[in-house]
Design a protein around this motif. Structure first.
Motif, short mmCIF file in Angstrom:
data_model
loop_
_atom_site.label_atom_id
_atom_site.label_comp_id
_atom_site.label_asym_id
_atom_site.label_seq_id
_atom_site.Cartn_x
_atom_site.Cartn_y
_atom_site.Cartn_z
N VAL A 168 -7.45 6.26 -10.01
CA VAL A 168 -6.40 7.60 -10.32
C VAL A 168 -7.12 8.39 -9.55
O VAL A 168 -8.30 8.81 -9.16
CB VAL A 168 -6.72 7.68 -11.77
CG1 VAL A 168 -6.45 9.18 -12.33
CG2 VAL A 168 -6.24 6.82 -12.94
N GLU A 169 -6.06 9.43 -8.94
CA GLU A 169 -6.46 10.51 -8.16
C GLU A 169 -5.79 11.62 -8.67
O GLU A 169 -4.83 11.82 -9.31
CB GLU A 169 -5.83 10.04 -6.59
CG GLU A 169 -6.36 8.93 -6.18
CD GLU A 169 -5.84 8.69 -4.83
OE1 GLU A 169 -4.75 9.49 -4.23
OE2 GLU A 169 -6.26 7.53 -4.15
N VAL A 170 -6.46 12.75 -8.15
CA VAL A 170 -5.71 14.14 -8.61
C VAL A 170 -4.87 14.66 -7.60
O VAL A 170 -5.20 14.83 -6.23
CB VAL A 170 -7.20 15.42 -8.52
CG1 VAL A 170 -6.52 16.82 -8.71
CG2 VAL A 170 -8.08 14.73 -9.47
N GLU A 171 -3.49 14.56 -7.85
CA GLU A 171 -2.64 15.11 -7.11
C GLU A 171 -2.29 16.51 -6.93
O GLU A 171 -2.41 16.92 -5.80
CB GLU A 171 -1.31 14.40 -7.52
CG GLU A 171 -0.19 15.01 -6.69
CD GLU A 171 1.27 14.15 -6.93
OE1 GLU A 171 2.33 14.31 -6.51
OE2 GLU A 171 1.30 13.51 -8.32
N GLU A 172 -2.34 17.08 -7.94
CA GLU A 172 -2.55 18.43 -8.03
C GLU A 172 -3.46 19.15 -9.09
O GLU A 172 -3.59 18.43 -10.43
CB GLU A 172 -1.32 19.21 -8.41
CG GLU A 172 -0.25 18.87 -7.02
CD GLU A 172 1.06 20.03 -7.27
OE1 GLU A 172 0.88 21.03 -6.71
OE2 GLU A 172 1.91 19.43 -7.69
N ALA A 173 -4.05 20.30 -8.68
CA ALA A 173 -4.93 20.81 -9.91
C ALA A 173 -5.25 22.23 -9.37
O ALA A 173 -5.91 22.40 -8.58
CB ALA A 173 -6.38 19.98 -10.02
N TYR A 174 -4.43 23.21 -10.22
CA TYR A 174 -4.40 24.58 -9.44
C TYR A 174 -4.57 25.53 -10.92
O TYR A 174 -3.88 25.22 -11.63
CB TYR A 174 -3.40 24.93 -8.56
CG TYR A 174 -2.19 24.46 -8.91
CD1 TYR A 174 -1.23 25.68 -9.64
CD2 TYR A 174 -1.46 23.41 -8.93
CE1 TYR A 174 0.05 25.20 -10.04
CE2 TYR A 174 -0.04 23.12 -9.12
CZ TYR A 174 0.62 24.18 -9.75
OH TYR A 174 1.83 23.74 -10.24
N LEU A 175 -4.97 26.75 -10.65
CA LEU A 175 -4.62 28.02 -11.20
C LEU A 175 -3.77 28.94 -10.67
O LEU A 175 -3.88 29.01 -9.76
CB LEU A 175 -6.29 28.54 -11.55
CG LEU A 175 -6.29 29.41 -12.73
CD1 LEU A 175 -6.64 28.80 -14.25
CD2 LEU A 175 -7.91 30.13 -12.35
N TYR A 176 -2.97 29.62 -11.63
CA TYR A 176 -2.22 30.60 -10.85
C TYR A 176 -1.98 31.58 -12.10
O TYR A 176 -2.14 31.48 -13.32
CB TYR A 176 -0.41 29.77 -10.55
CG TYR A 176 0.03 29.30 -12.03
CD1 TYR A 176 1.20 30.15 -12.25
CD2 TYR A 176 -0.16 28.13 -12.33
CE1 TYR A 176 1.94 29.59 -13.39
CE2 TYR A 176 0.55 27.41 -13.30
CZ TYR A 176 1.59 28.37 -13.73
OH TYR A 176 2.42 27.92 -14.72
#
Length: 426
Positions: A168-176
């Motif tokens: 399992v990989e982190v494709e996206e992880a962001y704060l906006y």
């Protein structure tokens, strides 16, 4: 009869203040006024009946007083006192919204000069976590487990790359942030960057099973995904046009473009949208990316232009929708001081002729980094939306290397989703 007159006056006051309350169309206020009107009608009928029977109606004063106070609160836009919620029930608002998407691909590959073979691959499982942290901040996290599937005529992956997606990989992880002064948008974290029309899209949401040849050659199988900051400047409107500018600075971790150098890379994208009528919309965009590759003295550059046209009659958008799209890329990468170049693009047409049916085709051409030959590919497809949760697609791919023979691939894709964010595009 005095009670009846009071009721009529109260009803007139309630009706008179209703337009003022309508300036803020809250559903709860409208419902409260409707309930009070219904109660006034019933009390008026009761007083009429008691008066005709010669009975005393002064006993209704207490109820009238309570009703008058409720009407005054409703007219002022104040909700009635709410019951105290338990601490346990209120904890649910802290939970993120969780969605899961599955992507299964069955393939029959028939390479030129070789016998055909069939395979089945659970291409992707995506776990989505989204939440509004406060009135100003949102977050999205996408975890994926991916696997590759074969395409006839495509370059074989190296052995170590075949294990891509085994975990399992982190494709996206962001704060906006939303609602910043001046209409500025700000994003921090790991995210798909604003390159062209489809780099922001997750793979399972594409119009075809896989990304265009040019994107896969110049930006890698998954596209441009890096960690950093993105700023979208306020949109500018001129007539029927809307124009946006996005600036991004990220760590150059992309293998195809930057050799995962870890240096800084910079991106700028300008997009203009135009409404040519109620049914016609088109978009033009230009993107520039620059950053240092493995050796700090050498630079990688990418320039892209894209265009999109859409025709969708307002009264038949769910059943009729024509989209024409195209992108063209040029990339240059320095290696040992010697620049190597690649270019390519695609043209795409998709037509929704019924609510559940979409047909389309895409033509790809790419001139990869030397010494690989040019590639030409045609990929027609037909998609059937069984429901908003399940989509089935059949796609044929004919790929011919320059000076080579034609390779055939037949793909069958099933995408399913569960949770509040079905088939998340990005």
């Amino acid at each position: 009869m005095r009670g009846k007159h009071v009721l009529l006056v109260l009803f007139a006051v309630t009706v008179a203040v209703a337009p003022a309350g309508a300036q803020e169309p809250a559903d709860s206020l409208v419902a409260e006024l409707a309930r009070l009107r219904a109660r006034l009608d019933s009390l008026e009928q009761l007083i009429d009946r008691l008066s005709r029977e010669g009975r005393d109606t002064t006993g209704t004063g207490g109820e009238l007083a309570a009703l008058r106070a409720a009407a005054q609160r409703a007219a002022a836009g104040q909700a009635p006192p709410a019951p105290q919620a338990s601490r346990t029930s209120s904890l649910s608002i802290l939970n993120p919204e969780i969605s899961v998407t599955g992507d299964f691909v069955g393939a029959y590959v028939d390479p030129a000069g070789e016998s055909g073979a069939a395979s089945a691959t659970p291409r992707e499982f995506e776990f989505s976590f989204q939440s509004a942290l406060d009135p100003y901040t949102r977050t999205k996290i996408f975890l994926t487990r991916e696997a590759d599937f074969p395409i006839a005529g495509a370059e074989e992956e190296e052995e170590e790359e075949e294990e891509h997606g085994s975990g399992v990989e982190v494709e996206e992880a962001y704060l906006y942030w939303v609602g910043l002064p001046g209409g500025i948008g700000l994003k921090l974290g790991k995210f798909r960057q604003e390159v062209g029309l489809y780099n922001r899209w997750h793979t399972h949401a594409l119009f075809e099973v896989e990304r265009p040849l040019a994107v896969r050659e110049l930006l890698g199988e998954d596209g441009l995904i890096q960690t950093g900051a993105s700023v979208q400047l306020p949109a500018v409107r001129t007539g029927r046009g809307t124009h946006t500018l996005t600036l991004e600075t990220t760590t150059a971790s992309n293998e195809a473009l930057f050799d995962a150098s870890g240096q800084l890379s910079h991106l700028g994208r300008f997009t203009t949208f135009w409404d040519a009528g109620r049914s016609v919309y088109f978009q033009l965009g230009a993107t520039g990316v620059i950053g240092r590759n493995t050796e700090a003295d050498f630079v990688s550059r990418l320039v892209g232009i894209d265009a999109q046209f859409r025709w969708a009659p307002p009264n038949r958008r769910m059943d009729t929708d024509l989209q024409l799209k195209g992108e063209w890329y040029f990339a240059e990468r320095e290696t040992a001081g010697v620049p190597v170049r690649a270019k390519g693009g695609y043209g795409q047409a998709n037509f929704r002729f019924a609510r559940q049916w979409v047909i389309g085709t895409r033509v790809d051409w790419v001139d990869p980094y030397d010494p690989a030959p040019n590639l030409l590919q045609v990929a027609p497809s037909i998609s059937w939306w069984q429901s908003e949760w399940v989509r089935l697609r059949l796609q044929y791919m004919a790929l011919r290397p320059e000076g080579g023979a034609l390779n055939h691939t037949l793909l069958f894709q099933v995408v399913w989703a569960m949770g509040p964010h079905k088939h998340e595009t990005y």
